[in-house]
Motif scaffolding. Structure first.
Motif, PDB file in Angstrom:
ATOM      1  N   ARG A   1       8.643  85.413 133.308  1.00 23.92           N
ATOM      2  CA  ARG A   1       8.440  84.670 132.045  1.00 23.92           C
ATOM      3  C   ARG A   1       8.151  85.645 130.894  1.00 23.92           C
ATOM      4  O   ARG A   1       8.637  85.464 129.776  1.00 23.92           O
ATOM      5  N   THR A   2       7.332  86.646 131.192  1.00 23.39           N
ATOM      6  CA  THR A   2       7.031  87.646 130.162  1.00 23.39           C
ATOM      7  C   THR A   2       8.311  88.359 129.736  1.00 23.39           C
ATOM      8  O   THR A   2       8.554  88.575 128.543  1.00 23.39           O
TER       9      THR A   2
ATOM     10  N   ASP B   1      11.205  87.133 129.789  1.00 21.01           N
ATOM     11  CA  ASP B   1      11.978  86.171 128.992  1.00 21.01           C
ATOM     12  C   ASP B   1      11.487  86.161 127.548  1.00 21.01           C
ATOM     13  O   ASP B   1      12.281  86.209 126.606  1.00 21.01           O
ATOM     14  N   MET B   2      10.172  86.128 127.374  1.00 20.78           N
ATOM     15  CA  MET B   2       9.627  86.079 126.011  1.00 20.78           C
ATOM     16  C   MET B   2      10.029  87.316 125.204  1.00 20.78           C
ATOM     17  O   MET B   2      10.210  87.261 123.996  1.00 20.78           O
TER      18      MET B   2
END
Lengths: 140, 150
Positions: free
Chosen positions: B84-85, B87-88
């Motif tokens: 997720r990190t 992705d951000m």
């Protein structure tokens, strides 16, 4: 107003944590937001969402976009931040073991939000914390 | 918002290759795979991507604070927040150290983000040392004006 979105965020739910921020990023991309602004909103959004999961009793993350500005607002139902100045200090964290196991609790959350936003405000009481961040879509 | 930046530590982590190593050896992700004797878990089709800088951390908040999209993340943490990190930040490559392998769900998510994911049996420390020796440097930390370095 171009879009308004609200994302309920549950306390302690590390499984879905980050999904709201991923959707916010998708929405902004579809609106043509890119580059540094998109990264700044994404990082701030992820941090504030994780803060809701780690520190709050639950809350909501809201996204508002108009032609020249993105606003992220986080509202929770407590328990509040006793000392905001301390919480804003890099490296200070009250995160529990579970949060640290997930890779968080470095004490960078609030400073990261402030650093990435053009405007940042925070108000807190035992009844809840409200964080509002604004991001300019056009250079001032 | 960071507008005016001064770069910290470029002498040791931005450029400054050691004598005799002026040519950056580490040009693509494929070069990293060779240096780390790594196994690619997904994103084989993107191995020709250029490599910019690297960051090694298990603290995702630190990664969110200091990393840009041209950075390779080396970590020992295998939970969905690593992906997720990435992705951000629009990261392009993740390296899991000490032979760690992410879950199938994480790899599926990584694939949807067009991420290259690899695992190396080296420890994070040794992986960083090998990459540094091959010419890769750390991400320069950007200090907003008004913030003092430690």
């Amino acid at each position: 107003m171009i879009i308004h979105r609200e994302y309920p965020v549950q306390a302690g739910d590390y499984i879905t944590a980050g999904e709201a921020s991923a959707d916010i990023k998708r929405n902004l991309k579809q609106l043509g937001v890119s580059g540094k602004v998109l990264k700044c909103v994404s990082v701030a959004s992820y941090e504030v969402e994780l803060n809701l999961v780690i520190h709050s009793l639950g809350g909501v993350l809201m996204l508002d976009v108009d032609s020249d500005r993105v606003v992220l607002e986080s509202k929770d139902i407590g328990p509040g931040i006793p000392d905001i100045d301390l919480a804003m200090r890099e490296g200070y964290s009250t995160a529990n073991e579970e949060a640290r196991n997930q890779g968080f609790g470095a004490g960078m959350g609030l400073p990261n939000m402030k650093r990435n936003a053009d405007t940042f405000s925070i108000a807190s009481s035992p009844a809840g914390t409200c964080i509002t961040m604004g991001f300019n879509l056009k250079e001032q | 918002m960071i507008r005016s930046l001064k770069t910290a530590g470029t002498a040791i982590n931005g450029q400054g290759l050691s004598p005799g190593n002026e040519e950056l050896l580490m040009k693509t992700i494929a070069d990293m795979v060779k240096v780390l004797h790594a196994r690619v878990l997904c994103g084989e089709e993107y191995l020709d991507r250029p490599v910019g800088t690297a960051c090694c951390s298990d603290l995702m908040s630190d990664v969110l604070a200091f990393v840009n999209e041209k950075t390779v993340l080396i970590t020992g943490l295998t939970n969905p927040h690593v992906v997720r990190t990435a992705d951000m930040l629009d990261l392009k490559c993740l390296v899991f150290a000490r032979g760690k392998i992410p879950t199938a769900e994480m790899l599926a998510q990584a694939q949807s983000q067009d991420l290259v994911v690899m695992t190396t049996r080296e420890t994070a420390f040794t992986a960083c040392g090998l990459l540094y020796e091959a010419g890769l440097r750390g991400v320069p930390i950007e200090w907003p004006e008004g913030e003092e370095e430690a």
